[in-house]
Structures are given as structure tokens and as C-alpha cells.
Write a protein that holds these residues in place. Structure first.
Motif, PDB file in Angstrom:
ATOM      1  N   UNK A 105      77.126 -37.714  -5.567  1.00  0.00           N
ATOM      2  CA  UNK A 105      78.141 -38.415  -5.676  1.00  0.00           C
ATOM      3  C   UNK A 105      78.331 -39.783  -6.733  1.00  0.00           C
ATOM      4  N   UNK A 106      80.057 -40.314  -6.475  1.00  0.00           N
ATOM      5  CA  UNK A 106      79.918 -40.859  -6.867  1.00  0.00           C
ATOM      6  C   UNK A 106      79.178 -42.805  -5.926  1.00  0.00           C
ATOM      7  N   UNK A 107      78.506 -43.593  -6.784  1.00  0.00           N
ATOM      8  CA  UNK A 107      77.511 -44.625  -6.670  1.00  0.00           C
ATOM      9  C   UNK A 107      77.499 -44.925  -5.114  1.00  0.00           C
ATOM     10  N   UNK A 108      79.248 -45.287  -4.883  1.00  0.00           N
ATOM     11  CA  UNK A 108      79.486 -46.540  -3.991  1.00  0.00           C
ATOM     12  C   UNK A 108      80.341 -45.753  -2.474  1.00  0.00           C
ATOM     13  N   UNK A 109      80.346 -44.554  -2.829  1.00  0.00           N
ATOM     14  CA  UNK A 109      80.925 -43.794  -2.066  1.00  0.00           C
ATOM     15  C   UNK A 109      79.974 -43.129  -1.012  1.00  0.00           C
ATOM     16  N   UNK A 110      78.321 -43.218  -2.234  1.00  0.00           N
ATOM     17  CA  UNK A 110      77.240 -42.652  -1.180  1.00  0.00           C
ATOM     18  C   UNK A 110      76.465 -44.161  -0.751  1.00  0.00           C
ATOM     19  N   UNK A 111      76.736 -44.791  -0.982  1.00  0.00           N
ATOM     20  CA  UNK A 111      75.937 -46.228  -0.682  1.00  0.00           C
ATOM     21  C   UNK A 111      76.852 -46.318   0.847  1.00  0.00           C
ATOM     22  N   UNK A 112      78.600 -45.645   1.287  1.00  0.00           N
ATOM     23  CA  UNK A 112      79.197 -45.773   2.152  1.00  0.00           C
ATOM     24  C   UNK A 112      78.636 -44.800   3.126  1.00  0.00           C
ATOM     25  N   UNK A 113      78.385 -44.106   2.947  1.00  0.00           N
ATOM     26  CA  UNK A 113      78.071 -42.775   3.421  1.00  0.00           C
ATOM     27  C   UNK A 113      76.552 -43.544   4.586  1.00  0.00           C
ATOM     28  N   UNK A 114      75.915 -44.123   3.582  1.00  0.00           N
ATOM     29  CA  UNK A 114      73.912 -44.365   4.114  1.00  0.00           C
ATOM     30  C   UNK A 114      75.024 -46.028   5.333  1.00  0.00           C
ATOM     31  N   UNK A 115      76.086 -46.378   4.855  1.00  0.00           N
ATOM     32  CA  UNK A 115      76.281 -47.607   6.114  1.00  0.00           C
ATOM     33  C   UNK A 115      76.854 -46.951   7.211  1.00  0.00           C
ATOM     34  N   UNK A 116      77.916 -45.797   7.146  1.00  0.00           N
ATOM     35  CA  UNK A 116      78.146 -44.998   7.493  1.00  0.00           C
ATOM     36  C   UNK A 116      77.734 -44.641   8.828  1.00  0.00           C
ATOM     37  N   UNK A 117      76.351 -44.150   8.677  1.00  0.00           N
ATOM     38  CA  UNK A 117      75.491 -43.970   9.121  1.00  0.00           C
ATOM     39  C   UNK A 117      75.094 -44.918  10.309  1.00  0.00           C
ATOM     40  N   UNK A 118      74.733 -45.613  10.117  1.00  0.00           N
ATOM     41  CA  UNK A 118      74.307 -47.004  11.310  1.00  0.00           C
ATOM     42  C   UNK A 118      73.111 -46.898  11.487  1.00  0.00           C
ATOM     43  N   UNK A 119      72.610 -46.480  11.049  1.00  0.00           N
ATOM     44  CA  UNK A 119      71.199 -46.735  10.797  1.00  0.00           C
ATOM     45  C   UNK A 119      70.611 -47.952  10.333  1.00  0.00           C
ATOM     46  N   UNK A 120      70.227 -48.681  11.578  1.00  0.00           N
ATOM     47  CA  UNK A 120      69.522 -49.971  10.080  1.00  0.00           C
ATOM     48  C   UNK A 120      68.138 -49.673   9.354  1.00  0.00           C
ATOM     49  N   UNK A 121      67.578 -48.551   9.437  1.00  0.00           N
ATOM     50  CA  UNK A 121      66.033 -48.460   8.235  1.00  0.00           C
ATOM     51  C   UNK A 121      66.489 -47.502   7.160  1.00  0.00           C
ATOM     52  N   UNK A 122      67.795 -46.848   7.456  1.00  0.00           N
ATOM     53  CA  UNK A 122      68.475 -46.195   6.345  1.00  0.00           C
ATOM     54  C   UNK A 122      69.129 -48.032   5.034  1.00  0.00           C
ATOM     55  N   UNK A 123      69.624 -48.865   5.963  1.00  0.00           N
ATOM     56  CA  UNK A 123      70.782 -49.358   5.318  1.00  0.00           C
ATOM     57  C   UNK A 123      69.388 -50.523   4.558  1.00  0.00           C
ATOM     58  N   UNK A 124      68.433 -51.002   5.482  1.00  0.00           N
ATOM     59  CA  UNK A 124      67.114 -51.811   5.309  1.00  0.00           C
ATOM     60  C   UNK A 124      66.680 -51.177   3.621  1.00  0.00           C
ATOM     61  N   UNK A 125      66.137 -50.124   3.521  1.00  0.00           N
ATOM     62  CA  UNK A 125      65.687 -49.549   2.329  1.00  0.00           C
ATOM     63  C   UNK A 125      66.050 -49.510   1.060  1.00  0.00           C
ATOM     64  N   UNK A 126      67.814 -49.174   1.271  1.00  0.00           N
ATOM     65  CA  UNK A 126      67.964 -49.072   0.450  1.00  0.00           C
ATOM     66  C   UNK A 126      68.347 -50.956  -0.400  1.00  0.00           C
ATOM     67  N   UNK A 127      68.624 -51.296   0.196  1.00  0.00           N
ATOM     68  CA  UNK A 127      68.577 -52.658   0.315  1.00  0.00           C
ATOM     69  C   UNK A 127      67.234 -52.891  -0.770  1.00  0.00           C
ATOM     70  N   UNK A 128      66.243 -53.115  -0.237  1.00  0.00           N
ATOM     71  CA  UNK A 128      65.362 -52.884  -0.873  1.00  0.00           C
ATOM     72  C   UNK A 128      64.630 -52.176  -2.203  1.00  0.00           C
ATOM     73  N   UNK A 129      65.205 -51.422  -2.340  1.00  0.00           N
ATOM     74  CA  UNK A 129      65.002 -50.453  -3.570  1.00  0.00           C
ATOM     75  C   UNK A 129      66.041 -51.494  -4.429  1.00  0.00           C
TER      76      UNK A 129
END
Length: 147
Positions: A105-129
Motif C-alpha cells: 500500500x501507499x506508505x502514508x495509507x499503511x501508516x494511517x492503518x497502523x494508527x487507526x488500530x489504536x494499538x499503542x504497541x504498534x504505534x510505538x514500535x513503528x515510530x522506533x523503526x
């Protein structure tokens, strides 16, 4: 997501090291170094989260997600292989959520999907990545390699 831990960070790190052993980073170094940077970044920042934001189990699982976040995407392990070594369903779900699979997927859409999960672990790890790719050492090495 409630986390039930049956897989230790030490065991999972050894598994990740083995699976990524032949992989190199964009800068030409061992790929495991990127994964260890993500783990170190998360380990350092998880202690500063507001009290109660994540349970102890979720903090432990966040470290597993940090070190293993590219296993599924890079096709170094399957979901069943992660389960077979003791990975929880939550761990498998999170690793899969962080995998940007074909068709990508388009990167920005993929990131938006991660944020939309509202799972703080996913967001925290993706930021660290993303931070793992923005250190001056990594940027300099990647720039030199491209020249």
C-alpha cells in the motif's frame, strides 16, 4: 490487546538473529543491528510512558514486537513459526499488522492503518523503526552507498 507471555525476549531475540543472519541493511551492515536499535529505543522509552498506559505484559510484548517487527514482512518467518516457538496470538497479530506486504500500500495509507488500530504497541514500535533509519550514522552510510 491483553498479552499472555510464553516467549522470552532472550529466546525470541535468538530466533530473530538466526532468521535475519544473512540479511544486510541499506547501509551495508548486518540487518540485526537495525532490529537491536529499535529494541533499544523501545526499551529506553517504555519506562517513560504514563502509568497504566500499558500493562506489564504489553510492555514485555512491545519488546518482542520491536525486535521481531520485520520477520513477517521480510519473509524470515511465518505466523505459524512464531506460534511454534511460543509466540502469542497477540504477538503474531502485531507482527502481521506491521508487515507491509505485496501489493504494497501507499506508505502514508499503511501508516494511517497502523494508527487507526489504536494499538499503542504498534504505534510505538513503528515510530522506533522509523527512528532507527534516521540516525546520523545510518543516514551517512546510506548516502555514501548511494554515491
Amino acid at each position: 490487546m491483553a498479552a499472555i507471555m510464553t516467549l522470552s525476549l532472550e529466546t525470541f531475540t535468538a530466533f530473530v538473529r538466526e532468521r535475519h543472519a544473512d540479511q544486510t541493511s541499506m547501509s551495508g551492515g548486518a540487518y540485526i543491528e537495525h532490529l537491536l536499535r529499535v529494541l533499544a529505543t523501545r526499551r529506553a522509552s517504555l519506562g517513560s510512558l504514563p502509568a497504566g498506559m500499558l500493562s506489564e505484559g504489553e510492555i514485555e510484548e512491545a519488546l518482542l514486537v520491536a525486535i521481531g517487527h520485520d520477520l513477517i514482512e521480510d519473509e524470515k518467518a511465518t505466523e505459524n513459526e512464531v506460534r511454534a516457538i511460543g509466540g502469542s496470538e497477540n504477538l503474531v497479530t502485531r507482527l502481521t499488522a506491521l508487515a507491509r506486504m505485496e501489493p504494497k500500500p501507499v506508505y502514508q495509507q499503511w501508516i494511517a492503518g497502523i494508527v487507526e488500530t489504536r494499538d499503542p504497541v504498534l504505534v510505538i514500535v513503528k515510530l522506533a523503526d522509523n527512528l532507527g533509519y534516521s540516525s546520523p550514522t545510518v543516514e551517512t552510510a546510506v548516502t555514501r552507498r548511494r554515491l
